[in-house]
Scaffold this motif. Structure first.
Motif, short mmCIF file in Angstrom:
data_model
loop_
_atom_site.label_atom_id
_atom_site.label_comp_id
_atom_site.label_asym_id
_atom_site.label_seq_id
_atom_site.Cartn_x
_atom_site.Cartn_y
_atom_site.Cartn_z
N SER A 108 0.87 -1.25 0.09
CA SER A 108 0.14 0.12 0.02
C SER A 108 1.04 1.07 0.05
CB SER A 108 -0.90 -0.01 1.17
OG SER A 108 -1.73 -1.15 1.04
N ALA A 109 1.89 1.31 0.74
CA ALA A 109 2.70 2.39 0.72
C ALA A 109 3.22 2.83 -0.44
CB ALA A 109 3.96 2.26 1.77
N THR A 110 3.95 1.85 -1.41
CA THR A 110 4.21 2.10 -2.75
C THR A 110 3.14 2.58 -3.53
OG1 THR A 110 6.14 0.54 -2.74
CG2 THR A 110 5.15 0.68 -4.75
N ALA A 111 1.88 1.82 -3.48
CA ALA A 111 0.82 2.34 -4.18
C ALA A 111 0.38 3.80 -4.09
CB ALA A 111 -0.42 1.31 -3.95
N PHE A 112 0.83 4.37 -2.61
CA PHE A 112 0.49 5.61 -2.15
C PHE A 112 1.73 6.55 -2.60
CE2 PHE A 112 -2.56 3.68 1.24
CZ PHE A 112 -3.39 3.18 0.27
N SER A 113 2.68 6.20 -3.15
CA SER A 113 3.93 7.06 -3.52
C SER A 113 4.25 6.85 -4.84
CB SER A 113 5.23 6.32 -2.66
OG SER A 113 4.87 6.03 -1.48
N LEU A 114 5.19 7.80 -5.32
CA LEU A 114 5.45 8.00 -6.62
C LEU A 114 6.40 6.93 -7.00
CD1 LEU A 114 6.16 12.01 -6.92
CD2 LEU A 114 4.08 10.64 -7.99
N GLY A 115 7.16 6.36 -6.10
CA GLY A 115 8.28 5.47 -6.36
C GLY A 115 7.90 4.21 -5.41
N LEU A 116 9.04 3.49 -5.13
CA LEU A 116 9.08 2.38 -4.05
C LEU A 116 9.03 3.23 -2.75
CD1 LEU A 116 11.48 -0.17 -5.32
CD2 LEU A 116 9.29 -0.24 -5.42
#
Length: 301
Positions: A280-288
């Motif tokens: 989820s954190a990656t999905a909510f971010s521009l990258g990893l």
């Protein structure tokens, strides 16, 4: 130790436009980034954020390969790539302009002697090591490459993790992988029927377990994830609140978080929780995702 394999790594050239992409004319970027990646490399990147060491294996070629290798080292990743004599590590162009348009490079051809060199590195893995095979097989390699790798490792007590789709995943089940990670659409494709609800997804996952997989982790995008573990227990989790702005690497992040969580706790429930936070954190971010972003979401689960 965890070893990840990326057969066809890439440099993703990400271009952001303020207006829709116009074909046949000049488009001017509002911003741009270069992201070093490939599914196995993404797994190694999140593992590094979680202080879980890994070695990224695979193939690089040419000046772009050297750039990628230097960049990963600067990020603190340990790599042990095979250097190909010809070709160049691919560059993928990702255009974000409301909708996302991708132009993915083909990558270098991998000759049989280079594949044998990689296999010899894998022969040195020790009992208890984890080997992550993720993504598709380049056209220059046989379609049964995953099966050949796992067949050669039989008897080595290496825990195989496979994140692939279709027959590529189904064909490795007889080699009893420690973990497979289809999404719910890929799971439906493998079992040959539509899946509706947790009960049907669990039944389909159990079919793959009966064919050899020890643990089956099914990602379901905004609906969370379901894990059928090797004891037959079913674990279900939702997703934390947030806005999805990036789908690239989210599944790889979930896989990395699951492995780190399992190695650190020995608990499948804790592994699923950390995996969900990472994905989820990656999905909510521009990258990893970063460790800080992961920890913030972990508090919500």
């Amino acid at each position: 130790m965890i070893y990840t394999v990326t057969f066809n790594p890439a440099i993703d050239y990400v271009v952001r436009l303020d207006t829709p992409l116009q074909a046949g004319t000049v488009n001017r970027a509002a911003g741009e980034d270069c992201v070093l990646g490939g599914k196995g490399i993404n797994v190694s990147g999140i593992l590094a954020q979680l202080d879980c060491p890994s070695v990224a294996l695979g193939f690089v070629a040419g000046e772009t390969g050297a750039w990628l290798e230097r960049g990963l080292a600067a990020q603190g990743l340990q790599t042990d790539f095979i250097h190909l004599a010809s070709g160049m590590t691919r560059i993928n162009v990702k255009i974000k302009a409301g909708q996302e348009t991708e132009l993915n490079g083909a990558g270098p051809a991998i000759p049989p002697q280079a594949m044998e060199a990689l296999q010899q590195k894998l022969d040195a893995l020790r009992p208890g090591d984890i080997l992550v095979l993720a993504g598709s097989i380049p056209s220059s390699l046989p379609v049964d490459t995953y099966e050949r790798v796992l067949e050669r490792l039989q008897g080595h007590s290496v825990r195989a993790v496979v994140d692939a789709s279709g027959r590529l995943l189904a064909n490795v089940l007889p080699y009893e992988p420690f973990l497979i990670k289809p999404n719910h659409h890929e799971l439906a494709e493998i079992v040959g029927r539509a899946l509706h609800g947790d009960e049907e997804i669990t039944a389909a996952a159990r079919e793959l377990q009966e064919q050899g997989a020890r643990n089956v982790l099914v990602s379901m995008a905004g609906d969370g994830a379901l894990l059928l573990d090797e004891t037959g227990a079913v674990h279900r989790i939702g997703t934390p609140k947030g806005t999805v702005i990036n789908s690239v690497g989210a599944g790889d992040s979930m896989l990395a978080g699951f492995l780190a969580g399992y190695l650190q706790s020995g608990s499948y429930q804790d592994a699923l929780r950390l995996g969900t936070a990472c994905g989820s954190a990656t999905a909510f971010s521009l990258g990893l995702a970063s460790r800080k972003e992961i920890d913030l979401l972990l508090e919500q689960l």
